[in-house]
Design an enzyme around this catalytic site. Structure first.
Site, short mmCIF file in Angstrom:
data_model
loop_
_atom_site.label_atom_id
_atom_site.label_comp_id
_atom_site.label_asym_id
_atom_site.label_seq_id
_atom_site.Cartn_x
_atom_site.Cartn_y
_atom_site.Cartn_z
N ASP A 12 0.72 -1.33 -0.26
CA ASP A 12 0.03 -0.02 0.10
C ASP A 12 0.91 1.25 0.14
O ASP A 12 0.36 2.19 0.72
CB ASP A 12 -0.98 -0.12 1.29
CG ASP A 12 -1.67 -1.35 1.26
OD1 ASP A 12 -2.09 -1.69 0.26
OD2 ASP A 12 -1.92 -1.75 2.49
N HIS A 42 -4.19 -2.90 -5.73
CA HIS A 42 -3.68 -1.46 -6.27
C HIS A 42 -4.67 -0.63 -6.72
O HIS A 42 -5.68 -0.81 -7.55
CB HIS A 42 -2.76 -1.91 -7.56
CG HIS A 42 -1.57 -2.83 -7.25
ND1 HIS A 42 -0.70 -3.18 -8.05
CD2 HIS A 42 -1.10 -3.17 -5.85
CE1 HIS A 42 0.32 -3.79 -7.27
NE2 HIS A 42 0.16 -3.73 -6.16
P1 IMP Z 1 -1.69 -12.96 3.32
O1 IMP Z 1 -0.72 -12.36 2.14
O2 IMP Z 1 -3.13 -12.76 2.90
O3 IMP Z 1 -1.59 -14.26 3.60
O4 IMP Z 1 -1.57 -11.78 4.55
C1 IMP Z 1 -0.49 -12.02 5.22
C2 IMP Z 1 -0.02 -10.44 5.61
O5 IMP Z 1 0.31 -9.68 4.62
C3 IMP Z 1 -1.18 -9.57 6.44
O6 IMP Z 1 -0.88 -8.76 7.27
C4 IMP Z 1 -1.90 -8.88 5.17
O7 IMP Z 1 -2.44 -7.82 5.78
C5 IMP Z 1 -0.50 -8.30 4.54
N1 IMP Z 1 -0.55 -8.23 3.17
C6 IMP Z 1 -0.73 -9.09 2.03
N2 IMP Z 1 -0.78 -8.59 0.99
C7 IMP Z 1 -0.78 -7.24 1.18
C8 IMP Z 1 -0.99 -5.94 0.27
O8 IMP Z 1 -0.79 -6.26 -1.01
N3 IMP Z 1 -1.02 -5.12 0.96
C9 IMP Z 1 -0.84 -4.99 2.14
N4 IMP Z 1 -0.87 -5.63 2.99
C10 IMP Z 1 -0.75 -7.01 2.58
MG MG Z 2 -2.66 -2.64 -1.44
#
Ligand code: IMP
Ligand code: MG
Length: 329
Positions: A12, A42
């Protein structure tokens, strides 16, 4: 020129905005997405509309660009079809035939698992699909009939094309290798992995642009130094909400230079992009020239360059794709 854009923080960072600007300005033939999968969101403000893209490259704003998803990316077929239909990209979108599919069972598991809740995952099934991949029981996208029209060899396409924009997702601090383990995503998110995701070797990348927001946010659990209370973040105009999950993002006022220096090093960052300078330093909204930024904003940028020993070449000054200062040649 092959340019790779990735996040230097916890995701982000505003990659969507930087990517869509580059896709228009540099006019790459091919835009290829690496990263984990549809856990990313995105956001792009384009033609007065807001888009939140979880799978197809932000480069869709350039109508002539081919839109590719690399072998390393997890694909939720439903999300992919919805997004290409939304932007009318059916004829120019492709997925590497080696990519892995996310199935309903992965989403169910990610939503129910206690460990996913502890980490605060996005519940998009990415972690469980990666587990199946590692145990070699996962389903390939080439086994999903609805995806048949989009199967391609992304390796061939990106290596046979000179002008390629490569999109990273998530952020360095969420890397499985270098992030705040276990509060991380299910894969490394550094430049080398993003390049490998789309089938490019490290020497095939010309520029690595690392994106950082003017402050720090994090969504999900895990450490965040100097975290500020939500009401304070609201007052300062920093409060954000997750684009995939809608969860309030956690905020920390400053940049964490130790982390960013490590990120710049491991990612071989050749340039830095700073986003939301207008949010951190009011009075800079929509500015398009460096000399028109306020002195405090310029001092901040100079300090980032000094701390990271890397030039700042792109500065985001508002939500629209065109609200940007571009200092690249
Ligand atoms: P997962 O990737 O859904 O397994 O989540 C694992 C961690 O990564 C969590 O804290 C999510 O919020 C974070 N996370 C995964 N992808 C993103 C992203 O694209 N932006 C922000 N946080 C992410
Ligand atoms: Mg994002």
């Amino acid at each position: 020129m092959r340019t790779l854009v990735l996040g230097g923080q916890y995701g982000d960072e505003g990659k969507g905005k930087i990517l869509s600007h580059i896709a228009i300005k540099d006019n790459p033939r091919v835009v290829a997405r690496g990263g984990v999968g549809p856990n990313a969101g995105h956001q792009i403000f384009w033609n007065g509309q807001k888009y939140s893209m979880r799978l197809i490259p932000c480069g869709f704003v350039n109508e002539k660009a081919r839109l590719l998803i690399g072998a390393g990316v997890l694909v939720n077929p439903e999300v992919f079809i919805r997004e290409i239909t939304l932007v009318g990209a059916e004829k120019r979108a492709g997925i590497d035939f080696r990519a892995t599919a996310i199935l309903q069972k992965h989403i169910d598991e990610d939503s129910k698992s206690e460990n996913s809740a502890k980490i605060g995952t996005t519940k998009t099934g990415c972690g469980p699909a990666m587990t199946d991949k590692v145990t070699r029981t996962a389903k390939s996208v080439s086994e999903i009939p609805e995806l048949a029209p989009y199967m391609t060899d992304v390796v061939k396409e990106v290596n046979d094309t000179k002008d390629v924009l490569i999109e990273g997702t998530q952020g360095f601090m969420l890397s499985l290798l270098y992030g705040t383990y276990p509060f991380v995503t299910s894969k490394d998110t550094s430049a080398s992995t993003i390049a490998a995701d789309v089938g490019l070797g490290p020497k095939s990348i010309d520029e690595v642009i690392m994106v950082t927001k003017s402050y720090t946010t994090r969504v999900g659990n895990g450490p965040l130094p100097d975290e500020m209370p939500v009401d304070e973040a609201m007052k300062m105009g920093y409060q954000e909400y997750g684009s995939v999950t809608g969860r309030p993002r956690r905020t920390s006022k400053d940049l964490h230079f130790d982390n960013l220096r490590l990120a710049a090093r491991i990612n071989s960052a050749t340039q830095i992009a700073i986003t939301k300078i207008d949010v951190r330093f009011p009075g800079n909204n929509g500015v398009k020239k460096l000399e028109n930024l306020t002195q405090t904003a310029r001092d901040f940028i100079r300090n980032v360059e000094k701390e990271l020993a890397t030039p700042v070449t792109l500065i985001g000054t508002g939500p629209d794709v065109h609200d940007i200062i571009d200092l690249r040649d």
